[in-house]
Design a protein around this motif. Sequence first.
Motif, PDB file in Angstrom:
ATOM      1  N   VAL A 353       0.831  -1.197   0.000  1.00 16.14           N
ATOM      2  CA  VAL A 353       0.000   0.000   0.000  1.00 16.14           C
ATOM      3  C   VAL A 353       0.867   1.248   0.000  1.00 16.14           C
ATOM      4  O   VAL A 353       0.637   2.198  -0.767  1.00 16.14           O
ATOM      5  N   ALA A 354       1.884   1.249   0.859  1.00 15.74           N
ATOM      6  CA  ALA A 354       2.759   2.425   0.975  1.00 15.74           C
ATOM      7  C   ALA A 354       3.499   2.694  -0.330  1.00 15.74           C
ATOM      8  O   ALA A 354       3.661   3.853  -0.740  1.00 15.74           O
ATOM      9  N   GLU A 355       3.945   1.631  -0.994  1.00 16.55           N
ATOM     10  CA  GLU A 355       4.676   1.800  -2.253  1.00 16.55           C
ATOM     11  C   GLU A 355       3.764   2.373  -3.341  1.00 16.55           C
ATOM     12  O   GLU A 355       4.153   3.269  -4.086  1.00 16.55           O
ATOM     13  N   ALA A 360       2.072   7.369  -6.302  1.00 16.66           N
ATOM     14  CA  ALA A 360       0.999   8.262  -6.742  1.00 16.66           C
ATOM     15  C   ALA A 360       1.244   9.696  -6.271  1.00 16.66           C
ATOM     16  O   ALA A 360       0.900  10.657  -6.969  1.00 16.66           O
ATOM     17  N   GLU A 361       1.841   9.847  -5.100  1.00 20.94           N
ATOM     18  CA  GLU A 361       2.074  11.179  -4.546  1.00 20.94           C
ATOM     19  C   GLU A 361       3.180  11.940  -5.262  1.00 20.94           C
ATOM     20  O   GLU A 361       3.370  13.134  -5.019  1.00 20.94           O
ATOM     21  N   PHE A 498      -6.130  14.554  -3.599  1.00 14.40           N
ATOM     22  CA  PHE A 498      -6.464  13.660  -4.708  1.00 14.40           C
ATOM     23  C   PHE A 498      -6.117  12.215  -4.343  1.00 14.40           C
ATOM     24  O   PHE A 498      -6.949  11.309  -4.473  1.00 14.40           O
ATOM     25  N   VAL A 499      -4.903  11.983  -3.887  1.00  8.72           N
ATOM     26  CA  VAL A 499      -4.457  10.622  -3.582  1.00  8.72           C
ATOM     27  C   VAL A 499      -5.289  10.026  -2.460  1.00  8.72           C
ATOM     28  O   VAL A 499      -5.700   8.861  -2.515  1.00  8.72           O
ATOM     29  N   SER A 506      -8.595   1.924  -6.857  1.00 11.43           N
ATOM     30  CA  SER A 506      -8.525   3.081  -7.752  1.00 11.43           C
ATOM     31  C   SER A 506      -7.140   3.709  -7.708  1.00 11.43           C
ATOM     32  O   SER A 506      -6.629   4.196  -8.718  1.00 11.43           O
ATOM     33  N   LEU A 507      -6.539   3.707  -6.528  1.00 13.14           N
ATOM     34  CA  LEU A 507      -5.167   4.209  -6.387  1.00 13.14           C
ATOM     35  C   LEU A 507      -4.211   3.362  -7.232  1.00 13.14           C
ATOM     36  O   LEU A 507      -3.329   3.884  -7.925  1.00 13.14           O
TER      37      LEU A 507
END
Length: 542
Positions: A353-355, A360-361, A498-499, A506-507
Amino acid sequence: MTEINNDDKKIYNLSIYLLKESVENFEDALKYKPKYIFEIKEDLEIDGIICLGDEKTSVPHWLELLQEGIDQTLPDFSNTSNRALILISFEARIFAIPFGYGKSMLKDDVIDRDVALKTALNMINSDSLRSLDRANLDNLGVMTKTQSSAKGKQENFNVDPVRDLLKGVTGGTDADKMVLGPNVTGSEGISINPSIEFADIISIIEKINESAASLKYKAKFGWIDNLKQAKDPLVIDALQVELLKDLKAKDSDKIVLTPNAFIEWEVFEGVSFTPKGSLYQDFNIETFYEVSEREITEDWEHFQNFRIYFKYSNSEVRENMPIWRCINYETTYNGFLFVFMGGNWYRINKDYVAEIKSFAETFLESELNFIDCESGWTEEVFNVRLSESNADYHLLDRKLIRTDLIRSEIELCDVFTQSKELVHVKFYKGSSSLSHLFSQGRISSNLLMKDESFRRNARKKIGSLGVDRNLIPINRNDFKRHEYTITFAIIDKKERSFVNSLPFFSLLNFRLSAEELSNWGYNVRVKKINMVEDLLLGPKTP
């Protein structure tokens, strides 16, 4: 179905299901008491029973249509379905082997579907794969089957460890497990075709049980542990409560309905939510909310009785399965992200999840001046108001452009700017709407890059709006992708970035889309558009 083998043993096609460790006895595994129960012969030294169920007879649904065409009375075309089930206890786990329609005798939630797939991977030679069934994590409604005419390695199947959720695998059996037959298929159960007599079944169960404890799969398929099945009963109980609360509240953002198996589309007539209810072509949770005749309570056992029915033209009866097996849902519990899909709860690996989130950020916000969206506006109205807010913004929403490449009409974007920024806008309405947003951006950008007819028709479209046609050159060599920016904008009433507004899948979808666009040479930007109360009273149409 059986065949005669050279060693005088018959080849049987067997499906073997590993039941959850919480199923402690045969009675707990059965949905109802079978018509007949037989103990397995003592001299075989197998701890198990054989169950036979009632036969069921039905008349084909198409018989009435045929009868209308002739004067004579048609003969009896009734079909009989038989059902049998072997249950075997071996080293504290129960194994089920159904025959005919015998699987219907098992309770819906007793099969350990996650362990079956890993067990199959442990029994298969990873260099001898025949087929892989996958679901797209970024769009769980999309499932693919890839098969090869010859046995091959994982690399031959274009597996994407980030995008793919492995649903099924078929491959050649490892040399030390040839008692199972030449091939093994794993999905929610283990399918094999060994040459056996009844006494050989226990040696097969022994091999499967041994493989269930192995970690061999991690060497080539370790990525499947990005989603780890939740097994703690207390955690599962808490997660079920959250899902039922959202179902009762008729949530259509976090809950998505998707088929849990491949659909035979060539004979598919539709799905219904009652045994004889209206048929619908789409799997839509909102339709379920609308037409379901039963009240959803916060009792999981009660909800397990809700069914979804599949109607195929080649069958006189509607197939059915528990609707909870077709639900995709995500929620947070004790600091972990959990998803529910295929009837199982999975905890998403925190590092995974973090990766995904960290990647995305890295994408910056668009530098365009965006207006807020008033709460009474539709997406169409917002796009009109945005285009009217700046002389350099041009409305292309619903203005379709023909392309020869796919013989269809596609939106270039919702708003196009003089600075060559293509803005794609969607209201936040759950993962399905966001999937469409990212897909729209990928498809139109790909056509701009590859299809001269699309660029030519896009020039005509923007020219009709008074925009300089040369913003989109005809010649491919003149189309400089680094000069264009693809912006994904989400209208969301919640105060978040947004993220942070994206559900996990969706992320993941955004990450894959943005990565692809960047690799093509485009700039990618994002924008979270605020939703505010009506600023002025007045008409809400453009």
